[in-house]
Write an enzyme that holds these catalytic residues in place. Structure first.
Site, PDB file in Angstrom:
ATOM      1  N   ASP A   7      42.444  48.448  45.621  1.00  0.00           N
ATOM      2  CA  ASP A   7      41.776  47.615  44.636  1.00  0.00           C
ATOM      3  C   ASP A   7      42.499  47.860  43.310  1.00  0.00           C
ATOM      4  O   ASP A   7      43.155  48.896  43.129  1.00  0.00           O
ATOM      5  CB  ASP A   7      40.303  48.025  44.565  1.00  0.00           C
ATOM      6  CG  ASP A   7      39.584  47.365  43.435  1.00  0.00           C
ATOM      7  OD1 ASP A   7      39.815  46.157  43.222  1.00  0.00           O
ATOM      8  OD2 ASP A   7      38.808  48.061  42.741  1.00  0.00           O
ATOM      9  N   ASP A   9      41.229  47.056  39.605  1.00  0.00           N
ATOM     10  CA  ASP A   9      40.475  47.534  38.446  1.00  0.00           C
ATOM     11  C   ASP A   9      39.476  48.616  38.851  1.00  0.00           C
ATOM     12  O   ASP A   9      38.698  48.459  39.776  1.00  0.00           O
ATOM     13  CB  ASP A   9      39.779  46.360  37.755  1.00  0.00           C
ATOM     14  CG  ASP A   9      40.822  45.354  37.260  1.00  0.00           C
ATOM     15  OD1 ASP A   9      41.930  45.806  36.900  1.00  0.00           O
ATOM     16  OD2 ASP A   9      40.541  44.145  37.268  1.00  0.00           O
ATOM     17  N   ARG A 111      37.657  35.935  47.991  1.00  0.00           N
ATOM     18  CA  ARG A 111      36.973  36.871  47.097  1.00  0.00           C
ATOM     19  C   ARG A 111      36.359  37.989  47.943  1.00  0.00           C
ATOM     20  O   ARG A 111      35.583  37.720  48.867  1.00  0.00           O
ATOM     21  CB  ARG A 111      35.878  36.113  46.330  1.00  0.00           C
ATOM     22  CG  ARG A 111      35.134  36.935  45.313  1.00  0.00           C
ATOM     23  CD  ARG A 111      34.199  36.018  44.509  1.00  0.00           C
ATOM     24  NE  ARG A 111      33.161  36.759  43.814  1.00  0.00           N
ATOM     25  CZ  ARG A 111      33.338  37.347  42.634  1.00  0.00           C
ATOM     26  NH1 ARG A 111      34.489  37.268  42.018  1.00  0.00           N
ATOM     27  NH2 ARG A 111      32.350  38.017  42.060  1.00  0.00           N
TER      28      ARG A 111
HETATM   29 MG    MG Z   1      37.373  47.805  41.258  1.00  0.00          MG
HETATM   30 ZN    ZN Z   2      38.975  33.237  46.275  1.00  0.00          ZN
END
Ligand code: MG
Ligand code: ZN
Length: 417
Positions: A7, A9, A111
């Site tokens: 990941d 952030d 997402r």
């Molecule tokens: Mg994160």
């Molecule tokens: Zn997306």
């Protein structure tokens, strides 16, 4: 190819706010060092949700520029990220979304915890997802790893798992990206030895034509459940030490490729006992640490907890113990306040005690303590090693050693496998 997915952030960057330019990024310390460790054995791929695009604060091109800058930055220290994949979308429409960003306001499957970006990476790089890892700071990342079948690591930076969006429990937890990289490096080096040689006298006639580890629970051999468990925790090099009806096991598992692992077979010339069988396997064990299991245990033990414990204790051997209220035919083992094995009591106890489960994490140096020839690992070796760094890890996961037909039947009914 194996990959470590990161990941962005909260893992590489210190804040998990929105960033629209590289200069706003507050990179975590040691990310170059961490990624350099991972570069040795893995593809390193960033998988990140960037709804900042759907907010209209920056463009997809801006995000790509940020990612190029991150790579420029870490390349100065000899590290590199093989690819960045990001989702620019957000599922909700708000009135203040600028016109040019409205097209990003859609429900998508890229997402996270959607898996589309991982599927794409898998295709682009031919990645073996089941032998890959996902490192994230939020439960969204852990859920993503679960959805796709990677081993998950939560870091205590960023959200540190406190976002509470999903109930997902990580396989491993580490302080930061560098600790995660070091742990992955150690897990990657782990192998496993499973002892499958026993005759299963008390299991006759079920074991007349089938070795005990091949007895089925929920339609699959006990041994297959064990191999699946090892793979789930990122362990894919497995040695099987056998003797009785060994060919049946070899015919079923082959080289392990059909089960997502690599299996080698070590034939004991004669039954050597658990200690002797392990000593016999010494030349084939290449890793610094390995998991040792008896091949007749039905279990869902969270191996990650034991592995992390073993590494943190710098143990020569770690025994997985359970609290048993009638440990008649398990070895009772006592540990002190530091979890070091302090007394070997042995079998025949009636009251509630901590007993050995037959699952261990072992440092290769331990093998020097095993004599050549026939021996029992607990009774003849470990019992004589009190004072050495041998630790006990008490687990309340499910364990059932399939030593008798009665226990086998019980496992059929109650096993969570
Ligand atoms: Mg994160
Ligand atoms: Zn997306």
């Amino acid at each position: 190819m194996k990959a470590v997915f990161l990941d962005r952030d909260g893992v590489l960057t210190r804040k998990s706010d929105y960033f629209s330019s590289f200069n706003q990024l507050n990179l975590e310390d040691n990310i170059s060092e961490a990624i350099k460790i991972l570069n040795k054995n893995f593809l390193v791929i960033v998988i990140t949700n960037q709804p900042v695009v759907a907010r209209g604060l920056c463009t997809e091109k801006d995000i790509e520029n940020i990612h190029n800058r991150i790579n420029d930055f870490i390349s100065k220290k000899g590290a590199h990220i093989d690819a960045f994949y990001f989702c620019p979308h957000h599922p909700e429409m708000h009135e203040d979304v600028p016109e040019h960003a409205k097209k990003y306001r859609i429900s998508c499957n890229c997402r996270k915890p959607g898996t589309e970006l991982l599927e794409k990476a898998k295709k682009d790089f031919k990645i073996d997802l089941e032998n890959s890892f996902f490192v994230g700071d939020s439960t969204v990342d852990i859920q993503t790893a679960k959805n796709i079948g990677c081993t998950s690591l939560l870091v205590r930076t960023g959200y540190g798992g406190e976002d509470k969006k999903f109930p997902a429990e990580p396989d491993y937890t580490c302080d930061n990206i560098l600790e995660a990289a070091k742990l992955i490096d150690q897990i990657n080096d782990l192998s496993a030895v499973i002892l499958v040689g026993g005759r299963g006298e008390r299991m006759r006639p079920l074991t007349d034509n089938l070795p005990k580890p091949m007895l089925p629970i929920r339609g699959k051999p006990i041994l297959e459940h064990q191999i699946n468990l090892l793979r789930k925790y990122g362990i894919s090099n497995i040695a099987l030490c056998g003797h009785y009806l060994f060919q049946k096991i070899i015919d079923y598992f082959g080289d392990g490729g059909g089960f997502g692992v690599k299996i080698i077979y070590l034939d004991e010339p004669e039954p050597l006992g658990t200690g002797g069988a392990l000593k016999n396997a010494e030349h084939a064990i290449k890793s610094k640490n390995f998991i040792l299991m008896n091949g007749d245990i039905a279990t869902n033990v969270r191996l990650s907890k034991v592995i992390q414990f073993h590494i943190e204790k710098h143990a020569l051997a770690t025994l997985v113990l359970r609290v048993s209220d009638h440990p008649r035919d398990s070895d009772v083992i006592e540990i002190d306040e530091n979890c070091m094995v302090s007394n070997f009591v042995g079998k025949g106890q009636e009251e509630t005690r901590t007993a050995n489960t037959g699952i261990f994490v072992i440092n290769k140096d331990f093998l020097e303590f095993i004599p050549k020839g026939v021996s029992n690992l607990e009774k003849d070796v470990i019992s004589k090693m009190i004072g050495q760094p041998i630790f006990g890890f008490i687990s309340d996961d499910y364990f059932k050693d399939i030593g008798t037909i009665e226990r086998f039947n019980k496992a059929q009914e109650e096993s969570p496998l």
